[in-house]
Every structure is written in structure tokens, then in C-alpha cells.
Design an enzyme around this catalytic site. Sequence first.
Site, PDB file in Angstrom:
ATOM      1  N   PRO A   1      41.426  71.244 155.810  1.00 27.03           N
ATOM      2  CA  PRO A   1      41.128  71.871 154.561  1.00 27.03           C
ATOM      3  C   PRO A   1      41.611  71.119 153.372  1.00 27.03           C
ATOM      4  O   PRO A   1      41.456  71.841 152.205  1.00 27.03           O
ATOM      5  CB  PRO A   1      41.941  73.135 154.844  1.00 27.03           C
ATOM      6  N   GLY A   2      42.151  69.962 153.383  1.00 23.27           N
ATOM      7  CA  GLY A   2      42.427  69.261 152.083  1.00 23.27           C
ATOM      8  C   GLY A   2      43.898  68.983 151.931  1.00 23.27           C
ATOM      9  O   GLY A   2      44.237  68.591 150.753  1.00 23.27           O
ATOM     10  N   GLY A   3      44.872  68.628 152.716  1.00 20.33           N
ATOM     11  CA  GLY A   3      45.936  68.519 152.710  1.00 20.33           C
ATOM     12  C   GLY A   3      46.132  67.137 152.093  1.00 20.33           C
ATOM     13  O   GLY A   3      47.132  66.787 151.152  1.00 20.33           O
TER      14      GLY A   3
ATOM     15  N   ASP B   1      43.308  61.220 158.411  1.00 24.18           N
ATOM     16  CA  ASP B   1      44.137  61.780 159.330  1.00 24.18           C
ATOM     17  C   ASP B   1      43.590  62.807 160.649  1.00 24.18           C
ATOM     18  O   ASP B   1      43.867  63.742 160.805  1.00 24.18           O
ATOM     19  CB  ASP B   1      45.197  62.733 158.569  1.00 24.18           C
TER      20      ASP B   1
ATOM     21  N   LYS C   1      47.449  58.721 166.653  1.00 27.27           N
ATOM     22  CA  LYS C   1      48.354  59.649 167.371  1.00 27.27           C
ATOM     23  C   LYS C   1      48.897  58.995 168.419  1.00 27.27           C
ATOM     24  O   LYS C   1      48.258  57.723 169.003  1.00 27.27           O
ATOM     25  CB  LYS C   1      47.289  60.635 167.973  1.00 27.27           C
TER      26      LYS C   1
END
Length: 363
Positions: free
Chosen positions: A229-231, A284, A313
Site C-alpha cells: 500500500p506504499g510503505g 520489497d 526473503k
Amino acid sequence: MSGLLAYCRPGFESDCAAELQDKTALLGSFGYCQTKANQGYVIYRCAAEEAEHLAKKLILNELIFTRQFIAILAEVNDLPSEDRVSAVQLALLDEGLQEVFSAIKPAGDLRVETPDTNEGKELTKFCRKFTVPLRQGLRKAGWMTTQESDRRPTLHAFFISSSHVVIGFSFSFNQSPWLMGIPRLRMPSDAPSRSSLKLDEAFQVFVPAHEREQRISSGMNAVDLGAAPGGWTYQLVRRGMMVQAVDNGPMAESLMDTGQVKHIKEDGFKYRPKKKNVTWLVCDMVEKPSRVSALITDWLVEGDCQEAIFNLKLPMKRRYAAVSEYLEQIKQTLMEQGRGRLELQAKQLYHDREEITVHLRWL
């Protein structure tokens, strides 16, 4: 008892130890590691002379799973509660210690630290209270300068418990700038997700303070793959960049209202910018590390960005071995292009979990 003490994330002691064994062997040191699950540190045992050598030559910025490491000066297991300072002073008076480590005296600063564990956090208040009297005691004993100096080595008092401390040192040119190797960042109240702190920390870890104005500045173009959502987009916008946020998912309205974000609803693995004017690429995405590595490498090869920060990861087992393979493949592919010198850095950041963060750029 001499050697190195390396601070790490609890649960990753075996990975920290494997990396230490690998890197120290390359420097001609053949000690051994002592580890215990979830203790938040690893001890590498070797001769005192080797520990001082490694404190200079084992480059902290090249270690993935170590946040900070110190060369051990002394270890006290039974500190008396009524006079801990005198006990530390006495431990540092050992004649052999004076001879081997005379080059580091006097130290210019002191850090009183703990492992990054629940037990360690319970010692935080004690450490704050103990710092001033310990500093005064060490100055009186000639182990520290009368005024703080960032050009001299730093002494570290690493408290495993209130009665068990390891005293060590790090050189000013080969240490983390932060207590315990952890930058203290505040979660912005308007950030869309907690992942935002990972990119904030990455910029501070991978880009030296004196270069940030030039390399991270307002008006630059950036791309965030898997942005919703835009972190991470939030951190780019915060620094004044114009961002292409690539994700089929929704972006936070607060970011779209800034006028700095263009939401591109597309698969991050397929998107490419139309112009070669992107400074920063960030990513990410929760995907196989081999796939993400290949994607970011291709962006660098094609000249679609100048610098990249992305997360890989980690597998459940053989994490250090797997990470080494990923990074070596990236390096080999990019070096084969012959476009110049390459900077590749990787770190398990404080705000990472089962992942590492990687930084790439052409020099």
C-alpha cells in the site's frame, strides 16, 4: 579469554557464526565460534593478537548478519552489586592485557550495551544508570580520554546480565554509529505500513551521511516495484522524489494526494520505465529470492536505474550459504557486463525479519 563478540538478531546466531568462520578464515584466522540459540550474540574465540588484527581487518560493512562486533578485552562473570566499577577496572589491569592492547589506550568513547533480547531489554534502565559512573571510573584508570573523541577506539561494556559483562573495543573506522548497532527510528504516524522503516533504515545504513544530499535528493525519479500500500513509496516521497509505484493493489490515498506518485497497475516483474532517468529502484516483493535477484540485476544491466535497494526473503535452512549464492550470482552477472566498478552491500537490518536488504549501484 579473548576473541570477538558479534551482535546479531536473536535466532540468527548460527548464520552469524557461519559468516564469521568464513570471513575470518579468509583473513588467516582459524578460531571457533560459541553460540546459543536466541541469545542475540556470537563469540568467536581466538588469540588476543588475532582479535586486535580482526578488529581492523574484518570489515563490519561487509558482514550481513553482524550488527556490531568488538574485540574482547575482559569478561567478568561475578560483578559485585555494591561496586561493579572497581571490578571492571581490576579486570582491565591484567598485565598481558596491557601489553597486547596498549595501542588502543586511551579510548575516546564508551557504549554500555546489551543483547537485543527480552532479557537484554530488562537491563536497559540499569545500563543507563551505570554508564556515567563506569565512564568516570575508566577515565580515572587511564582507559579513556578526559573528553570524548571520535578518532580514538570505542570501549564497549556488553552486559549479558547485571553481574556478567564482556568488555571490548571497536575502532572508530570500523564500527556501527549506533548503540548496539541499532538505529533508533520512529514509525511515522502517516506511513501506510510498518515496512516503511526498512527503507528508512536502509538509506541510513547503505548511504554515508556525507553523500546523502547528493545521492538522495528532492526531484529525483524513483520506481517502487510491488509498492502497495506504499510503505516504501512513503520514504521516497518523504525525501522529495517523484515515484512510479508499480502494483496491481491499491495505494494509500495520502500518498496519491501528494502529487508525487504515479500509480502504475502492472506486474512488477514485467514493468520497465520508458525513459532512462530513474535514480532509485526499490523493491520489497514477497517472491523467491532468485527471481527478485534476477529482476533487479536486469534493471542494472539495462541501465534502467542507477541504484537499487531490495529485500531477499531467507530460506528456513542454510541461510548464510543461500544468501552467499544469491549475492555471488548477482555480482558475477553484473561484472560480466563490464560497465565499471560495482558496489554491492547486504545486511540483515534491525527492521528486517526473515530477510536481508541488498544495495546495488555502479560506481
